[in-house]
Design a protein around this motif. Structure first.
Motif, PDB file in Angstrom:
ATOM      1  N   ALA A   3      38.713  27.842  46.957  1.00 10.75           N
ATOM      2  CA  ALA A   3      39.842  27.090  46.405  1.00 10.75           C
ATOM      3  C   ALA A   3      39.378  25.693  46.032  1.00 10.75           C
ATOM      4  O   ALA A   3      38.526  25.106  46.707  1.00 10.75           O
ATOM      5  N   THR A  25      48.565  24.693  33.503  1.00  9.74           N
ATOM      6  CA  THR A  25      48.505  25.992  34.184  1.00  9.74           C
ATOM      7  C   THR A  25      47.895  27.037  33.265  1.00  9.74           C
ATOM      8  O   THR A  25      47.000  27.788  33.662  1.00  9.74           O
ATOM      9  N   GLU A  29      44.432  29.188  33.796  1.00 11.38           N
ATOM     10  CA  GLU A  29      44.429  30.653  33.804  1.00 11.38           C
ATOM     11  C   GLU A  29      43.512  31.202  32.713  1.00 11.38           C
ATOM     12  O   GLU A  29      42.770  32.156  32.945  1.00 11.38           O
ATOM     13  N   ALA A  34      42.500  31.478  39.246  1.00  8.92           N
ATOM     14  CA  ALA A  34      43.621  32.258  39.778  1.00  8.92           C
ATOM     15  C   ALA A  34      44.463  31.395  40.714  1.00  8.92           C
ATOM     16  O   ALA A  34      44.035  30.325  41.146  1.00  8.92           O
ATOM     17  N   ASP A  35      45.647  31.886  41.040  1.00 13.50           N
ATOM     18  CA  ASP A  35      46.536  31.220  42.007  1.00 13.50           C
ATOM     19  C   ASP A  35      46.803  29.764  41.618  1.00 13.50           C
ATOM     20  O   ASP A  35      46.854  28.882  42.477  1.00 13.50           O
ATOM     21  N   LYS A  37      48.385  26.335  40.798  1.00  9.59           N
ATOM     22  CA  LYS A  37      49.604  25.617  41.193  1.00  9.59           C
ATOM     23  C   LYS A  37      49.416  24.140  40.860  1.00  9.59           C
ATOM     24  O   LYS A  37      48.451  23.520  41.308  1.00  9.59           O
ATOM     25  N   PHE A  47      43.756  25.720  42.640  1.00  8.67           N
ATOM     26  CA  PHE A  47      43.516  27.074  42.151  1.00  8.67           C
ATOM     27  C   PHE A  47      42.327  27.671  42.884  1.00  8.67           C
ATOM     28  O   PHE A  47      41.630  26.971  43.630  1.00  8.67           O
ATOM     29  N   THR A  48      42.080  28.939  42.647  1.00  5.41           N
ATOM     30  CA  THR A  48      40.878  29.579  43.164  1.00  5.41           C
ATOM     31  C   THR A  48      39.991  29.979  41.985  1.00  5.41           C
ATOM     32  O   THR A  48      40.484  30.212  40.875  1.00  5.41           O
ATOM     33  N   LEU A 171      45.453  28.227  49.680  1.00 10.85           N
ATOM     34  CA  LEU A 171      44.806  29.174  48.760  1.00 10.85           C
ATOM     35  C   LEU A 171      43.500  29.667  49.326  1.00 10.85           C
ATOM     36  O   LEU A 171      43.116  30.820  49.115  1.00 10.85           O
ATOM     37  N   ASP A 172      42.782  28.810  50.039  1.00 15.84           N
ATOM     38  CA  ASP A 172      41.489  29.145  50.638  1.00 15.84           C
ATOM     39  C   ASP A 172      41.674  30.219  51.711  1.00 15.84           C
ATOM     40  O   ASP A 172      40.780  30.996  51.965  1.00 15.84           O
ATOM     41  N   ASP A 174      44.004  32.578  51.628  1.00 16.40           N
ATOM     42  CA  ASP A 174      44.482  33.856  51.074  1.00 16.40           C
ATOM     43  C   ASP A 174      43.376  34.863  50.902  1.00 16.40           C
ATOM     44  O   ASP A 174      42.238  34.590  50.798  1.00 16.40           O
TER      45      ASP A 174
END
Length: 174
Positions: A3, A25, A29, A34-35, A37, A47-48, A171-172, A174
């Protein structure tokens, strides 16, 4: 996937560099992150990505240059680096909105505080790739402080740093 948090310089501040967070955003993407925010409309995003920090920075700066027609510097930190910045705050007893971390690409010079001009009660400390500044009760907006070593960076107050550290950490995990 690791992340990251990215901090855009001079976006949506003082009427310059308008960038809707929905567009940021989309750019993230499209770059394969991913992910994604965003947090407040001043160019903060978590993000990741399986890419390295250097590759993340390059991809985001290219997308922003294509969008804005000019270079938009981006400072990127891993979730762990951002937590370390938050935890190393040398002015932790001061309100979070009175302390900023100026994020830089490189280690700041050791004499960054000594080179500062127009110091009027502010305190300055050098971190790993950041400069911490504690402003007086008058705040950053009324300060005349000039820190030449901070010119290439982007500043965020410690409340924002803490929030992005939490977002990236979530996020890290997840």
């Amino acid at each position: 996937m690791p992340a990251y948090a990215a901090f855009l310089r001079a976006v949506n501040v003082g009427g310059t560099g308008k960038l809707p967070m929905s567009e940021l955003t989309r750019m993230c993407e499209d770059a394969g992150f991913a992910d994604v925010k965003t947090y407040i409309a001043s160019g903060n995003v978590a993000f990741t990505s399986g890419k390295s920090e250097t590759a993340v920075k390059a991809a985001l700066e290219k997308a922003l240059a294509d969008y804005a027609g000019k270079a938009v510097p981006v400072m990127v930190r891993t979730a762990k680096e951002l937590a370390a910045i938050r935890d190393a705050n040398p002015f932790a007893k001061a309100p979070g909105n009175r302390v900023v971390a100026v994020l830089l690409d490189e280690k700041p010079p050791k004499d960054a505080a000594a080179d500062a001009r127009h110091v009027d009660g502010e305190e300055i400390a050098v971190g790993k790739r950041e400069i911490y500044i504690r402003y007086t009760d008058h705040g950053m907006g009324q300060s005349k402080l000039v820190v030449p070593a901070a010119k290439a960076g982007t500043a965020r107050n410690m409340n924002t740093i803490a929030k992005l550290a939490d977002m990236a950490a979530a996020l890290d995990e997840d």
